[in-house]
Scaffold this motif. Structure first.
Motif, PDB file in Angstrom:
ATOM      1  N   ALA A 184       0.837  -1.204   0.000  1.00  0.00           N
ATOM      2  CA  ALA A 184       0.000   0.000   0.000  1.00  0.00           C
ATOM      3  C   ALA A 184       0.872   1.254   0.000  1.00  0.00           C
ATOM      4  N   ASP A 185       1.963   1.236   0.768  1.00  0.00           N
ATOM      5  CA  ASP A 185       2.882   2.376   0.784  1.00  0.00           C
ATOM      6  C   ASP A 185       3.521   2.583  -0.587  1.00  0.00           C
ATOM      7  N   PHE A 186       3.896   1.492  -1.239  1.00  0.00           N
ATOM      8  CA  PHE A 186       4.484   1.551  -2.579  1.00  0.00           C
ATOM      9  C   PHE A 186       3.501   2.184  -3.571  1.00  0.00           C
ATOM     10  N   LEU A 187       2.257   1.721  -3.555  1.00  0.00           N
ATOM     11  CA  LEU A 187       1.251   2.267  -4.468  1.00  0.00           C
ATOM     12  C   LEU A 187       0.982   3.737  -4.182  1.00  0.00           C
ATOM     13  N   ALA A 188       0.937   4.109  -2.909  1.00  0.00           N
ATOM     14  CA  ALA A 188       0.738   5.513  -2.555  1.00  0.00           C
ATOM     15  C   ALA A 188       1.880   6.374  -3.094  1.00  0.00           C
ATOM     16  N   GLY A 189       3.105   5.869  -3.017  1.00  0.00           N
ATOM     17  CA  GLY A 189       4.251   6.585  -3.561  1.00  0.00           C
ATOM     18  C   GLY A 189       4.156   6.763  -5.062  1.00  0.00           C
ATOM     19  N   LEU A 190       3.669   5.738  -5.752  1.00  0.00           N
ATOM     20  CA  LEU A 190       3.484   5.853  -7.196  1.00  0.00           C
ATOM     21  C   LEU A 190       2.453   6.909  -7.534  1.00  0.00           C
TER      22      LEU A 190
END
Length: 61
Positions: A51-57
């Motif tokens: 979820a953190d990765f997707l938010a960063g994207l």
């Protein structure tokens, strides 16, 4: 652990060349694999890290 991963999905943005990854989720993990090598290795992430990765994207758009 990876046996819990079902319902692999490939991005609708994937091209016809096959340079794609697939993603599947289980209750606490998310798996990512090469769509051309479905029996190969799977990268596994805790759901919060994914979820953190997707938010960063999303922020980088």
């Amino acid at each position: 652990m990876t046996s819990e991963l079902v319902g692999w999905k490939k991005s609708s943005y994937s091209g016809v060349e096959g340079d794609c990854v697939e993603v599947a989720a289980a209750p606490e993990i998310v798996g990512v694999r090469d769509s051309k090598d479905r029996d190969g290795d799977v990268l596994v992430f805790p759901q919060q890290r994914w979820a953190d990765f997707l938010a960063g994207l999303r922020r980088s758009r």
